[in-house]
Scaffold this motif. Structure first.
Motif, PDB file in Angstrom:
ATOM      1  N   GLY A  89      43.590  36.968  37.179  1.00  0.00           N
ATOM      2  CA  GLY A  89      43.309  36.869  35.753  1.00  0.00           C
ATOM      3  C   GLY A  89      44.467  36.314  34.940  1.00  0.00           C
ATOM      4  O   GLY A  89      44.458  36.390  33.722  1.00  0.00           O
ATOM      5  N   ARG A 125      33.920  38.550  40.685  1.00  0.00           N
ATOM      6  CA  ARG A 125      34.593  38.255  39.416  1.00  0.00           C
ATOM      7  C   ARG A 125      35.227  36.883  39.495  1.00  0.00           C
ATOM      8  O   ARG A 125      35.962  36.571  40.432  1.00  0.00           O
ATOM      9  N   GLU A 158      44.341  38.198  45.493  1.00  0.00           N
ATOM     10  CA  GLU A 158      44.830  37.176  44.554  1.00  0.00           C
ATOM     11  C   GLU A 158      45.993  36.392  45.157  1.00  0.00           C
ATOM     12  O   GLU A 158      46.124  35.182  44.935  1.00  0.00           O
TER      13      GLU A 158
HETATM   14  C1  EGV Z   1      43.761  40.468  37.063  1.00  0.00           C
HETATM   15  C2  EGV Z   1      47.967  41.319  39.302  1.00  0.00           C
HETATM   16  C3  EGV Z   1      49.346  43.266  39.787  1.00  0.00           C
HETATM   17  C4  EGV Z   1      47.324  41.537  37.961  1.00  0.00           C
HETATM   18  C5  EGV Z   1      46.143  40.634  37.813  1.00  0.00           C
HETATM   19  C6  EGV Z   1      45.058  41.133  36.937  1.00  0.00           C
HETATM   20  N1  EGV Z   1      48.260  42.507  39.961  1.00  0.00           N
HETATM   21  N2  EGV Z   1      50.100  43.121  38.754  1.00  0.00           N
HETATM   22  N3  EGV Z   1      49.590  44.150  40.708  1.00  0.00           N
HETATM   23  O1  EGV Z   1      48.291  41.176  37.030  1.00  0.00           O
HETATM   24  O2  EGV Z   1      42.848  40.853  36.330  1.00  0.00           O
HETATM   25  O3  EGV Z   1      43.595  39.571  37.897  1.00  0.00           O
HETATM   26  O4  EGV Z   1      45.181  42.033  36.163  1.00  0.00           O
END
Ligand code: EGV
Length: 378
Positions: free
Chosen positions: A30, A354, A17
């Motif tokens: 997300g 996804r 991400e």
């Molecule tokens: C999703 C991001 C973390 C998370 C994203 C997420 N990762 N906090 N380590 O917030 O579904 O893309 O939950």
């Protein structure tokens, strides 16, 4: 930086991400990245006044008002109140880290829903907790007494689940809560995607309280509103939870900015006054857009027919999704491969991607066309 060289097979989902953050076609994380609605823009225009209010009024009262507005907007009328029952965190992952810290040494094994977002197993494993998978089909339709192994001292369920969107029904929650009460097991719910799905708006706290089970619920504003990651995670627990949550919290946080609480209250009020329906419409339109663009591509299907959450899985039969991820990356389109969601058996996620839907329609439309072209060129 390791994240920039990470091979998608070995990277965690958040590293993938991070790679996507500056792309024009970021359908990876997300988080909510759609433009503000007109009414939300008015709240943002009011920031100086919100800041002044946050500075002037009682922080405890602002926190209570925010928690109440947020939880009631999404149907959680019986949420607990009182000292220590609702702890404000910077993000749901921070709430999860605090929960895991409080479980360490008290619980050896956690039965965790499978699949789910990989930072949940990663955080739990970080405190030496052993994990056993609780398969979605068992959770939603199977024999829970058999499905939850006796060694589990905690059951952890994401509902609606990420990435599948499956929602734990009131009936199944009641069964699971009863089982946890009978076995003196802590039941943890991560409801970060609740806002998207009215089937997850029944009063969970009423069901939990009626069972008498020890529970923790992690709530989250971060997936819903496009507030540039100004957000709130809540760590909510039952009076009898028997975990040192307040102490673990204090190891990490003093508290969250009252500005965030004021902001959350205003966005929750807007959601209750029609903003929620607007959000559902946007997500449904984006989901339809993706499905329409890809439906006739050979091998493509949509396994989560009923999903309403802000992510959509697409299955591409006979393809390795990690390879597809690379192909799309070359077209500047970022999505997530699904192997990592299947933390107990990554092969199960091989053929799925996804796609994040909390984006402006134009972004989703343009990215969907690129995904289509890429798949047709295979
Ligand atoms: C999703 C991001 C973390 C998370 C994203 C997420 N990762 N906090 N380590 O917030 O579904 O893309 O939950």
């Amino acid at each position: 930086m390791t994240v920039h060289t990470a091979k998608p097979m070995h990277a965690n989902l958040t590293q993938l991400e991070i790679l996507a953050i500056s792309s024009s076609f970021n359908l990876a994380d997300g988080h909510a990245r759609q433009g503000l609605s007109a009414k939300q823009q008015l709240i943002v225009n009011d920031f100086p006044a919100l800041f002044a209010r946050a500075a002037a009024e009682s922080a405890a009262e602002l926190e209570q008002a925010a928690v109440r507005a947020f939880l009631r907007t999404f149907g959680q009328h019986s949420h607990p109140v009182g000292p220590g029952r609702v702890l404000s965190c910077y993000a749901s992952s921070v709430a999860m880290e605090i929960l895991a810290r409080s479980l360490a040494g008290k619980v050896a094994t956690v039965a965790l829903v499978h699949p789910t977002f990989d930072n949940i197993p990663d955080i739990l494993r970080g405190f030496d907790l052993s994990l056993v998978p609780l398969e979605e089909n068992v959770l939603h339709g199977g024999d829970l007494d058999e499905g939850v192994p006796l060694e589990a001292g905690c059951v952890f369920v994401t509902t609606p689940n990420n990435p599948t969107g499956r929602v734990l029904s009131r009936k199944r929650l009641a069964l699971l809560a009863r089982l946890c009460a009978d076995r003196d097991v802590v039941l943890v719910l991560d409801t970060s995607f609740r806002g998207f799905d009215p089937r997850a708006h029944y009063d969970h706290y009423a069901v939990l309280a009626a069972s008498g089970c020890r529970y923790v619920v992690i709530e989250d504003t971060g997936k819903i509103w496009p507030t540039l990651d100004l957000k709130l995670g809540l760590l909510v627990s039952s009076e009898n939870v028997g975990l040192p949550l307040a102490q673990a919290y204090s190891d990490i946080l003093l508290g969250v900015s009252p500005f965030i609480h004021v902001l959350v209250e205003r966005f929750a009020d807007d959601a209750a006054a029609g903003g929620m329906e607007d959000l559902w419409e946007l997500i449904a339109a984006n989901r339809a857009l993706v499905r329409d663009a890809l439906r006739d591509v050979p091998g493509v299907s949509f396994p989560d027919n009923d999903a309403r959450v802000s992510v959509e899985r697409i299955e591409v039969a006979g393809t390795d999704s990690t390879w597809l991820w690379q192909e799309l990356r070359e077209r500047d389109v970022y999505v997530l491969p699904c192997r990592q969601f299947h933390w107990a058996d990554p092969d199960q996620g091989d053929s799925c991607l996804r796609i994040a839907l909390a984006r402006d329609q134009a972004v989703v439309a343009a990215a969907a066309e690129r995904i289509r072209a890429s798949l047709l060129a295979r």
